[in-house]
Design an enzyme around this catalytic site. Sequence first.
Site, PDB file in Angstrom:
ATOM      1  N   GLY A   1     -28.559 -12.374 -37.320  1.00 49.90           N
ATOM      2  CA  GLY A   1     -27.548 -11.349 -37.076  1.00 49.90           C
ATOM      3  C   GLY A   1     -26.797 -10.979 -38.332  1.00 49.90           C
ATOM      4  CB  SER A   2     -25.500 -13.021 -41.136  1.00 55.11           C
ATOM      5  OG  SER A   2     -24.548 -13.726 -40.358  1.00 55.11           O
TER       6      SER A   2
ATOM      7  N   PRO B   1     -35.455 -15.821 -35.776  1.00 55.58           N
ATOM      8  CG  PRO B   1     -36.316 -17.983 -35.543  1.00 55.58           C
ATOM      9  CD  PRO B   1     -36.041 -16.922 -36.571  1.00 55.58           C
TER      10      PRO B   1
ATOM     11  CE  LYS C   1     -27.637 -19.344 -42.299  1.00 56.39           C
ATOM     12  NZ  LYS C   1     -27.312 -20.650 -41.676  1.00 56.39           N
TER      13      LYS C   1
ATOM     14  CG  ASP D   1     -24.185 -17.627 -42.225  1.00 55.92           C
ATOM     15  OD1 ASP D   1     -23.617 -18.379 -43.041  1.00 55.92           O
ATOM     16  OD2 ASP D   1     -24.739 -18.035 -41.187  1.00 55.92           O
TER      17      ASP D   1
END
Length: 310
Positions: free
Chosen positions: A111-112, A103, A17, A145
């Site tokens: 990670g979310s 990244p 995002k 997130d």
Amino acid sequence: MTRAAVADRVHVRAPGKINLFFEVGDVQEDGYHDVASAYQAVSLYEDVWAESADDFSISISGTVDVSGVPADDRNLALRAARLVAQRAGYKGGVHLEIVKHVPVAGGMGGGSADAAAALVACDALWGTELGTAELHRIATRLGADVPFSLLGGTAIGTGRGDQLSPALAKGRFDWIIVTSDGDGLSTPDVYRHLDRLRADRAPDIAPPRRVPAVDPGVLQALRAGDPSVLAEHVRNDLQAAALSLRGDLRAALELGEQSGALAGLVSGSGPTLAFLAAGPEPALELQVTLAASGLTALHVHGPVPGARTL
């Protein structure tokens, strides 16, 4: 619940995002900040495969540096899998294979996205049928997130960023993402540094003395599908702190803005940079220019759907 898994292996893809707008309120007594964010999911994805196993385990690879990604219960995706099993009463385990393209520690919610993908994958793998609302509830326990990674598209986030309202975005928005070869930035560290900067430099970058809110101009630009108007309203309150911690990002930010970008900003807590382009062709030209200067530049577009089974 002890029912057998309904699939041998499930593949879910979830997007990274960009925060088109990110206003940060004052720090609260619990150490967190109220925020107002305009999120847009973009076409840079994380891939997660879930396979039934006796226990919970994870393997991680990718086109980005994954050396700093934990492969134990600190990993959000593994925690997500355990929460689905706990909620559904599932007695087995799962092996998650994650292939990362977003990244790491880059401010794009990789990670979310992994966690959101794991929620969807385990729900499908085990046939738990928890439903969208329950998966969203679990997602809020994992981080601000993660709910947006489930939803995708374009949305407004308030509170901690996890109280989501879908936002109408017409057409396509083209972005050039510049990833960083240096150290990532810890989101808590960036927030703490912002608090220090605000204390030292008030009133220059002091938070608004009101509940944070997204600029109406952002919503109007999204509804109109007009990147030129959107460029006038993009903003990230974390940018000052991120640039203070990583001063080397300033030159790249200036180069992009001088090379045809409508606007440039730090993505989330950084250090990834996001440049808004007028369309696909200007984006390609900007990508070539930035790559020629030695930067790693990726062309992505949004909005795209959230975590989906393939």
